[in-house]
Design a protein around this motif. Structure first.
Motif, PDB file in Angstrom:
ATOM      1  N   GLN A  37      79.067 -73.087   7.274  1.00  0.00           N
ATOM      2  CA  GLN A  37      77.878 -72.925   8.105  1.00  0.00           C
ATOM      3  C   GLN A  37      78.270 -73.056   9.573  1.00  0.00           C
ATOM      4  OE1 GLN A  37      75.231 -72.116   6.439  1.00  0.00           O
ATOM      5  NE2 GLN A  37      75.663 -72.921   4.381  1.00  0.00           N
ATOM      6  N   THR A  38      77.689 -72.205  10.415  1.00  0.00           N
ATOM      7  CA  THR A  38      77.908 -72.324  11.847  1.00  0.00           C
ATOM      8  C   THR A  38      76.865 -73.269  12.450  1.00  0.00           C
ATOM      9  OG1 THR A  38      76.572 -70.360  12.319  1.00  0.00           O
ATOM     10  CG2 THR A  38      78.946 -70.039  12.001  1.00  0.00           C
ATOM     11  N   GLN A  39      76.978 -73.476  13.766  1.00  0.00           N
ATOM     12  CA  GLN A  39      76.185 -74.516  14.413  1.00  0.00           C
ATOM     13  C   GLN A  39      74.783 -74.040  14.785  1.00  0.00           C
ATOM     14  OE1 GLN A  39      79.020 -77.022  17.120  1.00  0.00           O
ATOM     15  NE2 GLN A  39      80.075 -75.111  16.704  1.00  0.00           N
ATOM     16  N   SER A  40      73.911 -75.002  14.900  1.00  0.00           N
ATOM     17  CA  SER A  40      72.457 -74.916  14.930  1.00  0.00           C
ATOM     18  C   SER A  40      71.853 -73.856  15.861  1.00  0.00           C
ATOM     19  CB  SER A  40      71.934 -76.297  15.339  1.00  0.00           C
ATOM     20  OG  SER A  40      70.555 -76.301  15.553  1.00  0.00           O
ATOM     21  N   SER A  41      71.133 -72.894  15.250  1.00  0.00           N
ATOM     22  CA  SER A  41      70.421 -71.874  16.015  1.00  0.00           C
ATOM     23  C   SER A  41      69.561 -71.042  15.084  1.00  0.00           C
ATOM     24  CB  SER A  41      71.406 -70.954  16.755  1.00  0.00           C
ATOM     25  OG  SER A  41      70.733 -69.968  17.507  1.00  0.00           O
ATOM     26  N   ILE A  42      68.415 -70.553  15.592  1.00  0.00           N
ATOM     27  CA  ILE A  42      67.633 -69.566  14.853  1.00  0.00           C
ATOM     28  C   ILE A  42      67.232 -68.442  15.804  1.00  0.00           C
ATOM     29  CG2 ILE A  42      66.735 -71.331  13.277  1.00  0.00           C
ATOM     30  CD1 ILE A  42      63.974 -70.926  14.576  1.00  0.00           C
ATOM     31  N   ALA A  43      66.910 -67.285  15.242  1.00  0.00           N
ATOM     32  CA  ALA A  43      66.380 -66.157  16.006  1.00  0.00           C
ATOM     33  C   ALA A  43      65.014 -65.804  15.444  1.00  0.00           C
ATOM     34  CB  ALA A  43      67.318 -64.954  15.927  1.00  0.00           C
ATOM     35  N   VAL A  44      64.066 -65.465  16.328  1.00  0.00           N
ATOM     36  CA  VAL A  44      62.707 -65.144  15.888  1.00  0.00           C
ATOM     37  C   VAL A  44      62.248 -63.832  16.511  1.00  0.00           C
ATOM     38  CG1 VAL A  44      62.091 -67.561  15.509  1.00  0.00           C
ATOM     39  CG2 VAL A  44      61.612 -66.505  17.733  1.00  0.00           C
ATOM     40  N   SER A  45      61.373 -63.140  15.780  1.00  0.00           N
ATOM     41  CA  SER A  45      60.825 -61.869  16.258  1.00  0.00           C
ATOM     42  C   SER A  45      59.484 -61.626  15.583  1.00  0.00           C
ATOM     43  CB  SER A  45      61.776 -60.712  15.931  1.00  0.00           C
ATOM     44  OG  SER A  45      61.225 -59.469  16.348  1.00  0.00           O
ATOM     45  N   LEU A 138      55.905 -79.300  29.502  1.00  0.00           N
ATOM     46  CA  LEU A 138      55.405 -79.780  28.224  1.00  0.00           C
ATOM     47  C   LEU A 138      53.929 -79.408  28.096  1.00  0.00           C
ATOM     48  CD1 LEU A 138      56.986 -83.357  28.043  1.00  0.00           C
ATOM     49  CD2 LEU A 138      57.850 -81.240  27.046  1.00  0.00           C
ATOM     50  N   GLY A 139      53.576 -78.830  26.948  1.00  0.00           N
ATOM     51  CA  GLY A 139      52.187 -78.452  26.696  1.00  0.00           C
ATOM     52  C   GLY A 139      51.803 -77.089  27.215  1.00  0.00           C
ATOM     53  N   GLU A 140      52.693 -76.446  27.979  1.00  0.00           N
ATOM     54  CA  GLU A 140      52.410 -75.119  28.531  1.00  0.00           C
ATOM     55  C   GLU A 140      52.692 -74.049  27.483  1.00  0.00           C
ATOM     56  OE1 GLU A 140      54.220 -72.128  31.988  1.00  0.00           O
ATOM     57  OE2 GLU A 140      55.156 -74.066  31.572  1.00  0.00           O
ATOM     58  N   THR A 141      51.772 -73.103  27.319  1.00  0.00           N
ATOM     59  CA  THR A 141      51.972 -71.993  26.399  1.00  0.00           C
ATOM     60  C   THR A 141      52.463 -70.774  27.188  1.00  0.00           C
ATOM     61  OG1 THR A 141      50.282 -72.782  24.865  1.00  0.00           O
ATOM     62  CG2 THR A 141      50.858 -70.450  24.726  1.00  0.00           C
ATOM     63  N   PHE A 142      53.487 -70.123  26.678  1.00  0.00           N
ATOM     64  CA  PHE A 142      54.083 -68.989  27.382  1.00  0.00           C
ATOM     65  C   PHE A 142      54.541 -67.959  26.348  1.00  0.00           C
ATOM     66  CE2 PHE A 142      57.345 -72.017  26.384  1.00  0.00           C
ATOM     67  CZ  PHE A 142      58.449 -71.270  26.007  1.00  0.00           C
ATOM     68  N   ALA A 143      54.751 -66.729  26.818  1.00  0.00           N
ATOM     69  CA  ALA A 143      55.228 -65.657  25.950  1.00  0.00           C
ATOM     70  C   ALA A 143      56.740 -65.780  25.809  1.00  0.00           C
ATOM     71  CB  ALA A 143      54.858 -64.299  26.534  1.00  0.00           C
ATOM     72  N   LEU A 144      57.198 -66.132  24.621  1.00  0.00           N
ATOM     73  CA  LEU A 144      58.633 -66.264  24.367  1.00  0.00           C
ATOM     74  C   LEU A 144      59.273 -64.898  24.185  1.00  0.00           C
ATOM     75  CD1 LEU A 144      61.118 -68.078  23.703  1.00  0.00           C
ATOM     76  CD2 LEU A 144      60.354 -67.998  21.308  1.00  0.00           C
ATOM     77  N   VAL A 145      58.600 -64.045  23.439  1.00  0.00           N
ATOM     78  CA  VAL A 145      59.046 -62.687  23.158  1.00  0.00           C
ATOM     79  C   VAL A 145      57.801 -61.947  22.691  1.00  0.00           C
ATOM     80  CG1 VAL A 145      59.635 -63.106  20.713  1.00  0.00           C
ATOM     81  CG2 VAL A 145      60.897 -61.357  22.008  1.00  0.00           C
ATOM     82  N   GLU A 146      57.807 -60.632  22.734  1.00  0.00           N
ATOM     83  CA  GLU A 146      56.609 -59.878  22.392  1.00  0.00           C
ATOM     84  C   GLU A 146      56.049 -60.323  21.036  1.00  0.00           C
ATOM     85  OE1 GLU A 146      54.997 -55.309  21.636  1.00  0.00           O
ATOM     86  OE2 GLU A 146      57.025 -55.636  22.398  1.00  0.00           O
ATOM     87  N   GLY A 147      54.777 -60.722  21.045  1.00  0.00           N
ATOM     88  CA  GLY A 147      54.096 -61.102  19.808  1.00  0.00           C
ATOM     89  C   GLY A 147      54.199 -62.562  19.436  1.00  0.00           C
ATOM     90  N   ILE A 148      54.992 -63.333  20.181  1.00  0.00           N
ATOM     91  CA  ILE A 148      55.161 -64.758  19.856  1.00  0.00           C
ATOM     92  C   ILE A 148      54.925 -65.598  21.111  1.00  0.00           C
ATOM     93  CG2 ILE A 148      56.730 -66.568  19.056  1.00  0.00           C
ATOM     94  CD1 ILE A 148      58.184 -64.496  17.400  1.00  0.00           C
ATOM     95  N   GLU A 149      53.959 -66.502  21.007  1.00  0.00           N
ATOM     96  CA  GLU A 149      53.732 -67.479  22.060  1.00  0.00           C
ATOM     97  C   GLU A 149      54.374 -68.799  21.655  1.00  0.00           C
ATOM     98  OE1 GLU A 149      49.486 -67.655  22.641  1.00  0.00           O
ATOM     99  OE2 GLU A 149      49.631 -66.217  24.299  1.00  0.00           O
ATOM    100  N   ALA A 150      54.831 -69.561  22.647  1.00  0.00           N
ATOM    101  CA  ALA A 150      55.510 -70.820  22.380  1.00  0.00           C
ATOM    102  C   ALA A 150      54.940 -71.926  23.254  1.00  0.00           C
ATOM    103  CB  ALA A 150      57.009 -70.684  22.625  1.00  0.00           C
ATOM    104  N   THR A 151      54.941 -73.122  22.711  1.00  0.00           N
ATOM    105  CA  THR A 151      54.584 -74.328  23.441  1.00  0.00           C
ATOM    106  C   THR A 151      55.620 -75.385  23.107  1.00  0.00           C
ATOM    107  OG1 THR A 151      52.231 -73.797  23.155  1.00  0.00           O
ATOM    108  CG2 THR A 151      52.767 -76.015  23.917  1.00  0.00           C
ATOM    109  N   VAL A 152      56.168 -76.045  24.109  1.00  0.00           N
ATOM    110  CA  VAL A 152      57.118 -77.125  23.841  1.00  0.00           C
ATOM    111  C   VAL A 152      56.428 -78.464  24.021  1.00  0.00           C
ATOM    112  CG1 VAL A 152      59.101 -75.716  24.497  1.00  0.00           C
ATOM    113  CG2 VAL A 152      58.044 -77.216  26.191  1.00  0.00           C
ATOM    114  N   PHE A 153      56.888 -79.457  23.272  1.00  0.00           N
ATOM    115  CA  PHE A 153      56.292 -80.791  23.288  1.00  0.00           C
ATOM    116  C   PHE A 153      57.402 -81.812  23.066  1.00  0.00           C
ATOM    117  CE2 PHE A 153      56.071 -78.851  19.145  1.00  0.00           C
ATOM    118  CZ  PHE A 153      56.577 -79.809  18.280  1.00  0.00           C
TER     119      PHE A 153
END
Length: 298
Positions: A37-45, A138-153
């Motif tokens: 296994q390689t080191q920690s990462s994911i890709a989303v779309s 923190l708590g801000e919602t933003f467009a990470l990539v087309e069709g996906i919004e992200a919020t960090v906490f």
């Protein structure tokens, strides 16, 4: 739109096998008896055309090469639109140096994590004129990539190893360790590869989620001590263990999360062996143990 998440790397820092480790898991992986296994990462779309990567692993070159969805579509055209890093750990930021080839994408991180990158001149090789450094609050919602919004906490954790002082707090909550809430239409997905404990507010946040990708570093807190690999417990490293009354399997019981996935497994973790009793126990508790190349769709 269809939410897709691809596991680029399922292991914690060092990967499996780790280059200098002769533990049972590493030797089995070298022999081909269990998957490396390689080191920690994911890709989303959400579109299948535009992708974001969460955490830039030191293995990102190999991960990109083995993921057809992220291959170049023209001479210098790439489906990668953004990278988000959840902390300043080496296994989550070192891959940025591989992405220094004047390829445009947005680099998202908290102000504190951007500060860590800014303070190290080697990261200037990732030219900010080409790769804009986007500060997310923190708590801000933003467009990470087309069709996906992200919020960090904030989630409980600690500063990176290379920033530790004589006194180390392992359950800090601030910008140094964040979780990510991804929304794609009505779908709700969380990515939390590092977490020291689950407090009630975090449990409430995760309740009823469609997918949670969660810190699976160790099976038990004293795992590395028992194997003679380290003098540190999981808690000292800022990671919650899977098993036990204080572990993540117990903490998630009753939260109603539809799909629970362990990511960021240390090379010592017995769940990396498909035939282990620990893997069976995790499966019985409703967990999937991630592996490189695994894909989840909603």
């Amino acid at each position: 739109m269809t939410f897709r998440a691809k596991i680029l790397g399922a292991a914690a820092g060092g990967g499996l096998p780790q280059w200098n480790c002769g533990c049972e898991n590493c030797n089995l992986a070298r022999a081909g008896d269990i998957p490396s296994q390689t080191q920690s990462s994911i890709a989303v779309s959400a579109t299948g055309r535009d992708w974001a990567i969460l955490n830039a692993s030191p293995d990102i070159r190999t991960q990109l090469a083995t993921t057809p969805e992220l291959h170049p579509t023209d001479l210098r055209a790439l489906p990668l639109r953004s990278v988000l890093v959840t902390n300043g750990d080496i296994d989550h930021v070192a891959g940025l140096l591989t992405l220094r080839e004047q390829q445009p994408f947005d680099l998202f991180a908290s102000a504190e994590i951007h500060g860590v990158l800014d303070d190290n001149p080697i990261f200037s090789a990732v030219n900010p004129a080409v790769v804009p450094r986007r500060v997310i609050r923190l708590g801000e919602t933003f467009a990470l990539v087309e069709g996906i919004e992200a919020t960090v906490f904030a989630v409980p954790g600690k500063v990176p190893l290379y920033l530790e002082g004589e006194e180390v707090a392992t359950d800090l909550e601030g910008e140094q360790t964040v979780g990510v809430h991804l929304r794609c239409g009505a779908q709700s997905v969380f990515y939390i590869p590092g977490c020291a404990l689950i407090r009630p507010d975090l449990a409430d946040r995760l309740r009823g989620a469609d997918i949670v990708f969660f810190d699976g570093t160790l099976w038990r807190d004293d795992e590395m001590l028992l194997q003679g690999l380290s003098q540190k417990t999981g808690q000292r490293m800022g990671h919650m263990s899977m098993a036990g009354t204080e572990g993540s399997m117990a903490a998630f019981a009753g939260l109603g999360v539809k799909t629970k996935v362990y990511v960021h497994m240390n090379n010592s973790n017995p769940v990396l062996r498909p035939d282990s009793a620990e893997r069976a126990a995790a499966k019985a508790a409703g967990w999937t143990v991630a592996a490189d190349g695994m894909e989840f769709r909603l």
